[in-house]
Design a protein around this motif. Sequence first.
Motif, PDB file in Angstrom:
ATOM      1  N   LYS A 216      30.751  -6.257 -46.326  1.00 21.85           N
ATOM      2  CA  LYS A 216      30.314  -7.161 -45.259  1.00 21.85           C
ATOM      3  C   LYS A 216      30.006  -6.366 -43.985  1.00 21.85           C
ATOM      4  O   LYS A 216      29.683  -6.934 -42.941  1.00 21.85           O
ATOM      5  CB  LYS A 216      31.408  -8.187 -44.965  1.00 21.85           C
ATOM      6  CG  LYS A 216      31.715  -9.137 -46.121  1.00 21.85           C
ATOM      7  CD  LYS A 216      30.570 -10.074 -46.418  1.00 21.85           C
ATOM      8  CE  LYS A 216      30.933 -11.091 -47.494  1.00 21.85           C
ATOM      9  NZ  LYS A 216      29.783 -11.982 -47.824  1.00 21.85           N
ATOM     10  N   ILE A 217      30.126  -5.043 -44.063  1.00 27.70           N
ATOM     11  CA  ILE A 217      29.878  -4.190 -42.896  1.00 27.70           C
ATOM     12  C   ILE A 217      28.425  -4.314 -42.457  1.00 27.70           C
ATOM     13  O   ILE A 217      27.503  -4.220 -43.275  1.00 27.70           O
ATOM     14  CB  ILE A 217      30.205  -2.717 -43.220  1.00 27.70           C
ATOM     15  CG1 ILE A 217      31.703  -2.550 -43.499  1.00 27.70           C
ATOM     16  CG2 ILE A 217      29.788  -1.792 -42.076  1.00 27.70           C
ATOM     17  CD1 ILE A 217      32.083  -1.161 -43.997  1.00 27.70           C
ATOM     18  N   SER A 218      28.222  -4.510 -41.168  1.00 27.87           N
ATOM     19  CA  SER A 218      26.879  -4.652 -40.613  1.00 27.87           C
ATOM     20  C   SER A 218      26.326  -3.288 -40.206  1.00 27.87           C
ATOM     21  O   SER A 218      27.005  -2.504 -39.537  1.00 27.87           O
ATOM     22  CB  SER A 218      26.927  -5.571 -39.385  1.00 27.87           C
ATOM     23  OG  SER A 218      25.746  -5.448 -38.622  1.00 27.87           O
ATOM     24  N   TRP A 219      25.090  -3.011 -40.613  1.00 33.00           N
ATOM     25  CA  TRP A 219      24.446  -1.748 -40.254  1.00 33.00           C
ATOM     26  C   TRP A 219      24.314  -1.605 -38.737  1.00 33.00           C
ATOM     27  O   TRP A 219      24.704  -0.592 -38.153  1.00 33.00           O
ATOM     28  CB  TRP A 219      23.076  -1.660 -40.908  1.00 33.00           C
ATOM     29  CG  TRP A 219      22.252  -0.480 -40.453  1.00 33.00           C
ATOM     30  CD1 TRP A 219      21.282  -0.467 -39.503  1.00 33.00           C
ATOM     31  CD2 TRP A 219      22.345   0.865 -40.946  1.00 33.00           C
ATOM     32  NE1 TRP A 219      20.747   0.787 -39.362  1.00 33.00           N
ATOM     33  CE2 TRP A 219      21.380   1.630 -40.242  1.00 33.00           C
ATOM     34  CE3 TRP A 219      23.123   1.492 -41.912  1.00 33.00           C
ATOM     35  CZ2 TRP A 219      21.189   2.990 -40.471  1.00 33.00           C
ATOM     36  CZ3 TRP A 219      22.928   2.856 -42.148  1.00 33.00           C
ATOM     37  CH2 TRP A 219      21.975   3.587 -41.424  1.00 33.00           C
ATOM     38  N   ASP A 220      23.772  -2.618 -38.095  1.00 26.99           N
ATOM     39  CA  ASP A 220      23.523  -2.529 -36.651  1.00 26.99           C
ATOM     40  C   ASP A 220      24.804  -2.591 -35.828  1.00 26.99           C
ATOM     41  O   ASP A 220      25.012  -1.793 -34.913  1.00 26.99           O
ATOM     42  CB  ASP A 220      22.573  -3.642 -36.202  1.00 26.99           C
ATOM     43  CG  ASP A 220      21.151  -3.436 -36.699  1.00 26.99           C
ATOM     44  OD1 ASP A 220      20.723  -2.265 -36.790  1.00 26.99           O
ATOM     45  OD2 ASP A 220      20.481  -4.422 -37.015  1.00 26.99           O
ATOM     46  N   ASP A 221      25.688  -3.534 -36.152  1.00 26.13           N
ATOM     47  CA  ASP A 221      26.849  -3.793 -35.301  1.00 26.13           C
ATOM     48  C   ASP A 221      28.040  -2.880 -35.565  1.00 26.13           C
ATOM     49  O   ASP A 221      28.768  -2.535 -34.633  1.00 26.13           O
ATOM     50  CB  ASP A 221      27.298  -5.252 -35.453  1.00 26.13           C
ATOM     51  CG  ASP A 221      26.248  -6.230 -34.970  1.00 26.13           C
ATOM     52  OD1 ASP A 221      25.446  -5.830 -34.097  1.00 26.13           O
ATOM     53  OD2 ASP A 221      26.205  -7.362 -35.473  1.00 26.13           O
ATOM     54  N   LEU A 223      27.972   0.098 -37.781  1.00 27.62           N
ATOM     55  CA  LEU A 223      27.668   1.486 -38.120  1.00 27.62           C
ATOM     56  C   LEU A 223      26.830   2.148 -37.032  1.00 27.62           C
ATOM     57  O   LEU A 223      27.292   3.046 -36.346  1.00 27.62           O
ATOM     58  CB  LEU A 223      26.939   1.562 -39.469  1.00 27.62           C
ATOM     59  CG  LEU A 223      27.751   1.158 -40.703  1.00 27.62           C
ATOM     60  CD1 LEU A 223      26.912   1.300 -41.966  1.00 27.62           C
ATOM     61  CD2 LEU A 223      29.027   1.989 -40.828  1.00 27.62           C
ATOM     62  N   LYS A 224      25.620   1.668 -36.842  1.00 26.89           N
ATOM     63  CA  LYS A 224      24.704   2.342 -35.930  1.00 26.89           C
ATOM     64  C   LYS A 224      25.144   2.260 -34.469  1.00 26.89           C
ATOM     65  O   LYS A 224      25.034   3.237 -33.723  1.00 26.89           O
ATOM     66  CB  LYS A 224      23.298   1.760 -36.091  1.00 26.89           C
ATOM     67  CG  LYS A 224      22.229   2.554 -35.333  1.00 26.89           C
ATOM     68  CD  LYS A 224      20.839   2.065 -35.689  1.00 26.89           C
ATOM     69  CE  LYS A 224      19.779   2.900 -34.993  1.00 26.89           C
ATOM     70  NZ  LYS A 224      18.402   2.466 -35.350  1.00 26.89           N
ATOM     71  N   ASN A 225      25.633   1.117 -34.039  1.00 22.50           N
ATOM     72  CA  ASN A 225      25.920   0.929 -32.608  1.00 22.50           C
ATOM     73  C   ASN A 225      27.392   0.935 -32.235  1.00 22.50           C
ATOM     74  O   ASN A 225      27.741   1.313 -31.129  1.00 22.50           O
ATOM     75  CB  ASN A 225      25.279  -0.373 -32.123  1.00 22.50           C
ATOM     76  CG  ASN A 225      23.769  -0.345 -32.241  1.00 22.50           C
ATOM     77  OD1 ASN A 225      23.147   0.668 -31.941  1.00 22.50           O
ATOM     78  ND2 ASN A 225      23.169  -1.429 -32.720  1.00 22.50           N
ATOM     79  N   HIS A 226      28.263   0.531 -33.138  1.00 25.38           N
ATOM     80  CA  HIS A 226      29.679   0.430 -32.773  1.00 25.38           C
ATOM     81  C   HIS A 226      30.570   0.963 -33.895  1.00 25.38           C
ATOM     82  O   HIS A 226      31.440   0.267 -34.394  1.00 25.38           O
ATOM     83  CB  HIS A 226      30.062  -1.018 -32.456  1.00 25.38           C
ATOM     84  CG  HIS A 226      29.244  -1.632 -31.373  1.00 25.38           C
ATOM     85  ND1 HIS A 226      28.187  -2.485 -31.621  1.00 25.38           N
ATOM     86  CD2 HIS A 226      29.307  -1.500 -30.019  1.00 25.38           C
ATOM     87  CE1 HIS A 226      27.640  -2.860 -30.471  1.00 25.38           C
ATOM     88  NE2 HIS A 226      28.299  -2.282 -29.481  1.00 25.38           N
ATOM     89  N   LEU A 227      30.334   2.214 -34.293  1.00 27.49           N
ATOM     90  CA  LEU A 227      31.121   2.825 -35.357  1.00 27.49           C
ATOM     91  C   LEU A 227      32.540   3.080 -34.848  1.00 27.49           C
ATOM     92  O   LEU A 227      32.756   3.860 -33.928  1.00 27.49           O
ATOM     93  CB  LEU A 227      30.468   4.136 -35.802  1.00 27.49           C
ATOM     94  CG  LEU A 227      31.164   4.893 -36.931  1.00 27.49           C
ATOM     95  CD1 LEU A 227      31.233   4.057 -38.202  1.00 27.49           C
ATOM     96  CD2 LEU A 227      30.450   6.219 -37.201  1.00 27.49           C
ATOM     97  N   SER A 228      33.508   2.428 -35.453  1.00 28.53           N
ATOM     98  CA  SER A 228      34.896   2.541 -34.998  1.00 28.53           C
ATOM     99  C   SER A 228      35.530   3.844 -35.475  1.00 28.53           C
ATOM    100  O   SER A 228      35.101   4.445 -36.468  1.00 28.53           O
ATOM    101  CB  SER A 228      35.717   1.365 -35.535  1.00 28.53           C
ATOM    102  OG  SER A 228      35.861   1.441 -36.938  1.00 28.53           O
ATOM    103  N   ASP A 229      36.571   4.282 -34.766  1.00 25.94           N
ATOM    104  CA  ASP A 229      37.308   5.486 -35.157  1.00 25.94           C
ATOM    105  C   ASP A 229      37.925   5.307 -36.544  1.00 25.94           C
ATOM    106  O   ASP A 229      37.976   6.253 -37.334  1.00 25.94           O
ATOM    107  CB  ASP A 229      38.410   5.785 -34.139  1.00 25.94           C
ATOM    108  CG  ASP A 229      37.858   6.236 -32.800  1.00 25.94           C
ATOM    109  OD1 ASP A 229      36.676   6.655 -32.754  1.00 25.94           O
ATOM    110  OD2 ASP A 229      38.591   6.157 -31.804  1.00 25.94           O
TER     111      ASP A 229
END
Length: 256
Positions: A216-221, A223-229
């Motif tokens: 359910k991981i979003s590419w834009d939200d 991965l690309k823009n808000h990749l968490s630690d």
Amino acid sequence: MAEVIFSLRKLKMRKSIYLFLFGLIVAGCSATPIKPEQKAGLHSIAVVSLMGNDLEFTKVGFTVFNNDSFVRDTSSWNIDSNVEKLTKEQLQKSSSDFKIIEVPFDRAELTKIYKPAGSWGEYASLDRIKPELKKKLDQTPADAVLVVHRQNGQDPIAMTNVHLQGYGVFYRTLPLVDPLVKPYAIFSIVLLDGKTLKPIATKYVRGVSVEFGKTKISWDDELKNHLSDELFSRFESSINVVIKGNVESGLKEMGL
């Protein structure tokens, strides 16, 4: 009735797509082992890793217009140092006759030559760095030098016509199904003669993690823009497992 038929077709399509996508975990791996007479004369080995510090994120959509990519720095992962340490340990476990020679290769300088700015597809060749390798080996001789370096190859996960390179995270989107996420590592292990720098043994790896998958991981939200630690750390762990396992098995297949 038409709605029921459509729903059944949609369910069947989802199942077929994921059977296809998950059916391939490791593909395209080939090895050329060392000849017994060459191994018998092999006593000193230098090791250098050129996996680099780029984590490649690649999104493959339903059409090329949905494709996307970006890169994150992985200097904190110390992949090259870890690969060199692992390789040296495996070589010494394999044979007490192998002496590891510490040649002061400059990874940063080698990488600049190996991967020139703006290159695509051609930088996997080691010919470009052989003069620099030779300079160092002339100063600190070794019977052979083992190079672990990033490669590129056609997507081994969904078998699209997209080429992946080095190590990274693959993201696949299709209509009617949840996205697919898979960490991967594509690289070569090459043993070069210390004098001629001709290949003695090789192993090409297209390794895919058994972790992650339908997501359910979003590419834009996410991965690309808000990749968490936390997610970044999970990718690090998965990719390290792929690299470690394939380096260990690869050296064995090479006869080292």
